[in-house]
Design an enzyme around this catalytic site. Structure first.
Site, PDB file in Angstrom:
ATOM      1  N   GLU A  97       0.867  -1.388  -0.066  1.00 21.89           N
ATOM      2  CA  GLU A  97       0.010  -0.058  -0.097  1.00 21.89           C
ATOM      3  C   GLU A  97       0.973   1.206  -0.113  1.00 21.89           C
ATOM      4  OE1 GLU A  97      -2.786   1.049  -0.607  1.00 21.89           O
ATOM      5  OE2 GLU A  97      -4.561   0.204   0.412  1.00 21.89           O
ATOM      6  N   ASP A  98       0.139   2.201  -0.464  1.00 23.42           N
ATOM      7  CA  ASP A  98       0.892   3.583  -0.596  1.00 23.42           C
ATOM      8  C   ASP A  98       0.776   4.207   0.867  1.00 23.42           C
ATOM      9  OD1 ASP A  98      -1.640   3.688  -1.257  1.00 23.42           O
ATOM     10  OD2 ASP A  98      -1.215   5.770  -2.324  1.00 23.42           O
ATOM     11  N   ASP A 101      -4.636   4.859   6.053  1.00 24.70           N
ATOM     12  CA  ASP A 101      -5.253   6.019   6.827  1.00 24.70           C
ATOM     13  C   ASP A 101      -6.124   5.582   7.945  1.00 24.70           C
ATOM     14  OD1 ASP A 101      -6.475   8.309   7.106  1.00 24.70           O
ATOM     15  OD2 ASP A 101      -6.344   9.071   5.058  1.00 24.70           O
ATOM     16  N   LYS A 129      -0.647   6.583   8.620  1.00 26.42           N
ATOM     17  CA  LYS A 129      -1.276   7.655   9.593  1.00 26.42           C
ATOM     18  C   LYS A 129      -1.974   7.236  10.714  1.00 26.42           C
ATOM     19  CE  LYS A 129      -2.418  11.363   6.134  1.00 26.42           C
ATOM     20  NZ  LYS A 129      -3.817  11.955   5.373  1.00 26.42           N
ATOM     21  N   PHE A 150      -2.600  16.200   4.359  1.00 24.32           N
ATOM     22  CA  PHE A 150      -2.880  15.398   3.133  1.00 24.32           C
ATOM     23  C   PHE A 150      -1.707  15.499   2.371  1.00 24.32           C
ATOM     24  CE2 PHE A 150      -4.896  15.287  -0.968  1.00 24.32           C
ATOM     25  CZ  PHE A 150      -5.793  14.146  -0.754  1.00 24.32           C
ATOM     26  N   VAL A 151      -1.271  14.555   2.007  1.00 27.03           N
ATOM     27  CA  VAL A 151      -0.098  14.136   0.991  1.00 27.03           C
ATOM     28  C   VAL A 151      -0.258  13.709  -0.419  1.00 27.03           C
ATOM     29  CG1 VAL A 151       1.606  14.124   2.967  1.00 27.03           C
ATOM     30  CG2 VAL A 151       0.504  12.079   2.144  1.00 27.03           C
ATOM     31  N   ARG A 163       0.425  12.741  -9.109  1.00 25.66           N
ATOM     32  CA  ARG A 163       0.823  11.392  -8.583  1.00 25.66           C
ATOM     33  C   ARG A 163       2.541  11.154  -8.937  1.00 25.66           C
ATOM     34  NH1 ARG A 163      -3.142   7.758  -7.203  1.00 25.66           N
ATOM     35  NH2 ARG A 163      -5.273   8.237  -8.161  1.00 25.66           N
TER      36      ARG A 163
HETATM   37  C1  PRP Z   1      -5.712   5.378  -0.663  1.00 32.23           C
HETATM   38  C2  PRP Z   1      -4.811   4.297  -0.518  1.00 32.23           C
HETATM   39  C3  PRP Z   1      -5.386   3.265   0.241  1.00 32.23           C
HETATM   40  C4  PRP Z   1      -6.402   3.712   1.016  1.00 32.23           C
HETATM   41  C5  PRP Z   1      -6.139   3.964   2.479  1.00 32.23           C
HETATM   42  O1  PRP Z   1      -6.466   5.018  -1.813  1.00 32.23           O
HETATM   43  O2  PRP Z   1      -4.088   3.757  -1.930  1.00 32.23           O
HETATM   44  O3  PRP Z   1      -5.973   2.333  -0.739  1.00 32.23           O
HETATM   45  O4  PRP Z   1      -6.650   5.072   0.438  1.00 32.23           O
HETATM   46  O5  PRP Z   1      -7.161   4.627   3.106  1.00 32.23           O
HETATM   47  P1  PRP Z   1      -7.885   4.038   4.410  1.00 32.23           P
HETATM   48  O6  PRP Z   1      -6.968   3.292   5.211  1.00 32.23           O
HETATM   49  O7  PRP Z   1      -8.537   5.130   5.336  1.00 32.23           O
HETATM   50  O8  PRP Z   1      -9.006   2.901   4.001  1.00 32.23           O
HETATM   51  P2  PRP Z   1      -7.379   5.914  -2.569  1.00 32.23           P
HETATM   52  O9  PRP Z   1      -8.909   5.684  -2.476  1.00 32.23           O
HETATM   53  O10 PRP Z   1      -7.058   7.319  -2.469  1.00 32.23           O
HETATM   54  O11 PRP Z   1      -7.284   5.585  -4.195  1.00 32.23           O
HETATM   55  P3  PRP Z   1      -5.999   5.718  -5.219  1.00 32.23           P
HETATM   56  O12 PRP Z   1      -5.008   4.991  -4.767  1.00 32.23           O
HETATM   57  O13 PRP Z   1      -6.400   5.265  -6.344  1.00 32.23           O
HETATM   58  O14 PRP Z   1      -5.551   6.940  -5.329  1.00 32.23           O
END
Ligand code: PRP
Length: 179
Positions: A97-98, A101, A129, A150-151, A163
């Site tokens: 995961e990136d 949250d 986070k 917010f990053v 991105r």
């Molecule tokens: C982000 C990230 C995780 C998720 C984490 O994806 O890549 O998958 O949010 O959030 P959480 O812990 O609150 O569930 P996002 O929905 O922004 O989609 P993206 O990766 O396509 O930008």
């Protein structure tokens, strides 16, 4: 006011930490293949760097998910929009995961993947986070714990922009010179 990206983690800091994470993962998994499963889209840059730095053989898979009922936070329901192309039964799986949250996405994915009976299932995230956690999650490899900002950049977006930035930046409002 226009939003301006302010550097929070430099490309060098990120690269150094990714190398450290990869070294730890290579040590922990002596035998491959490790199935690296990245969650689209944000994890694609981290996956590319991490996978090339891990010495144990890897295989690359992607999953797509979507969340409903969420504004800036993930509080709604999650569903799979793109599933794995292969079986992971009996394999070492590392979910990449990136950012973690609320933990809602990860909790859902872990439940889905556990049902596929992998030999092992761990999580690697570049950013964590913890302040915003709604669901407890067990993360084996964390790149950076960050405050509730917010990053963007290094795969992370704001409305699909930013991105491809090499640094990770905080979006802040630009203060006008005579404002
Ligand atoms: C982000 C990230 C995780 C998720 C984490 O994806 O890549 O998958 O949010 O959030 P959480 O812990 O609150 O569930 P996002 O929905 O922004 O989609 P993206 O990766 O396509 O930008």
């Amino acid at each position: 006011m226009p939003l301006v990206p302010r550097v929070f983690l430099t490309a060098d800091q990120i690269q150094n930490r990714v190398q450290e994470m990869a070294a730890q993962i290579s040590q922990d998994y002596q035998h491959g293949p490790i199935y690296l499963i990245a969650v689209l889209k944000g994890a694609y840059v981290f996956l590319a760097d991490l996978s090339r730095a891990i010495r144990t053989p890897t295989r690359i898979e992607f999953m797509g998910i979507s969340s409903y009922g969420r504004g800036k936070t993930t509080s709604g329901q999650v569903k799979v929009t793109k599933d794995l192309d292969v079986s992971i039964e009996g394999h070492e799986v590392l979910l990449v995961e990136d950012i973690v949250d609320s933990g809602v996405t990860l909790t859902y994915l872990i439940n889905v993947l556990k049902q596929r009976r992998p030999k092992s299932l761990r999580v690697a995230t570049l950013l964590d986070k913890p302040e915003r956690r709604l669901r407890p999650v067990d993360i084996s490899y964390v790149g950076f714990k960050i405050p509730d900002e917010f990053v963007v950049g290094y795969g992370l977006d704001f409305a699909e922009d930013y991105r491809s930035l090499r640094d990770i930046c905080v979006l802040s409002e630009e203060v006008p010179v005579n404002g």
